[in-house]
Design a protein around this motif. Structure first.
Motif: not given
Length: 315
Positions: A154-155, A15, A18-19, A11, A152, A191
């Motif tokens: 969180s997704v 994230s 994706k960040s 997780t 960073y 997540t």
């Protein structure tokens, strides 16, 4: 360093990917846990596999360095094969000198988990897990220490445990059959979950770590005394599991399971299965390695019986 917690280490990795607004490929060791490339596939971030060194069993640093010298990569994920704690700090530092935009993740999920960041480690992210099958097995939880400046956020994703079971079945089948895995996105990555605060979590890790190490040392001593020294990996590889390397891998595993015992043979080379290429050193290790259990799933009697089966089937 900044502390991050999540239900799983993957997780945090997702994230993190994706960040970043960076679509450059990453370098991964060919013998990495399959969940890692799965996470990259889900994040739509390309990756390439690097073979392992026949001497260290970790990512071949010369091969990785040669690639980074000639091309631009978004990041490098270094994993500690079988939990060997050695960290190539000089290599990390040199890679950052060549390309300061390269993000280095030190995947320590198979190591004994530290609850304080190592300030001497040049990696950007120190990643740990306390999930199933780890040195400290709390059933849930990943955490990481991030250097200042690492972006960073969180997704949050939908999660369906049935999807997780299906994708695990699919990739394991591909590995057994040695064919190319075709990723189909679904809700497999958890997540969101109720997590303990860090102080409580850290205390649980420290208590469980003491118990786990004491048990592992006791069972490892039995394995080391019972089995031929020439088939044992060096001591630094023996904390996560007790690992032996044998030509008779298939025969021994079959005999172990026929006796109602169990062992494993992680980790397969994922080159050609989850990505392009062929990595001969990772392939060779995967054909010969056997991971013997030294945690709460085993006891002295099972260790003794497992050693007897191995001795009956080698040579």
């Amino acid at each position: 360093m900044r502390l991050i917690q999540a239900p799983r280490a993957s997780t945090i990795l997702y994230s993190l990917l994706k960040s970043r607004e960076d679509q450059r490929p990453w370098l991964l060791p060919a013998n990495i846990c399959p969940v890692v490339p799965l996470t990259f596939l889900k994040a739509n971030i390309p990756f390439e596999f690097v073979d392992i060194s026949a001497e260290t069993l970790h990512m071949d640093l010369d091969q990785a360095a040669a690639l980074i010298r000639t091309r631009r990569f978004g990041g490098l994920l270094y994993a500690h094969t079988y939990g060997d704690p050695f960290t190539p700090g000089e290599f990390f530092w040199q890679m950052k000198q060549w390309d300061e935009t390269l993000l280095i993740v030190d995947d320590r999920c198979l190591c004994v988990p530290d609850v304080q960041p190592d300030s001497a480690n040049p990696a950007d992210v120190l990643l740990y897990s306390t999930g199933y099958g780890k040195v400290v097995e709390l059933g849930l939880g990943g955490y990481a220490f991030l250097r200042d400046g690492v972006n960073y956020q969180s997704v949050h994703l939908n999660f369906d445990p049935r999807h997780e079971e299906q994708i695990e079945y699919d990739y394991k089948r591909a590995i057994r059959g040695q064919y190319r895995f075709e990723y189909k996105d679904c809700h497999w990555l958890q997540t969101d979950a109720a997590l303990p605060d860090w102080d409580a979590y850290r205390l649980k890790i420290e208590n469980a770590r003491r118990e786990a190490i004491a048990l592992k040392n006791r069972l490892n001593e039995m394995y080391a005394q019972c089995l031929p020294p020439e088939i044992q990996l060096p001591a630094r590889y023996q904390m996560w599991r007790f690992n032996i390397r044998v030509r008779e891998q298939s025969r021994i595993l079959k005999a172990v399971f026929e006796k109602g015992l169990f062992a494993s043979s992680y980790y397969a080379s994922l080159a050609g299965i989850m990505g392009e290429g062929y990595c001969p050193n990772a392939e060779a290790l995967a054909r010969e390695i056997i991971n013997l259990f030294n945690n709460h799933h085993f006891d002295e009697e099972r260790v003794k019986r497992t050693c007897e089966v191995i001795l009956e089937n080698i040579g």
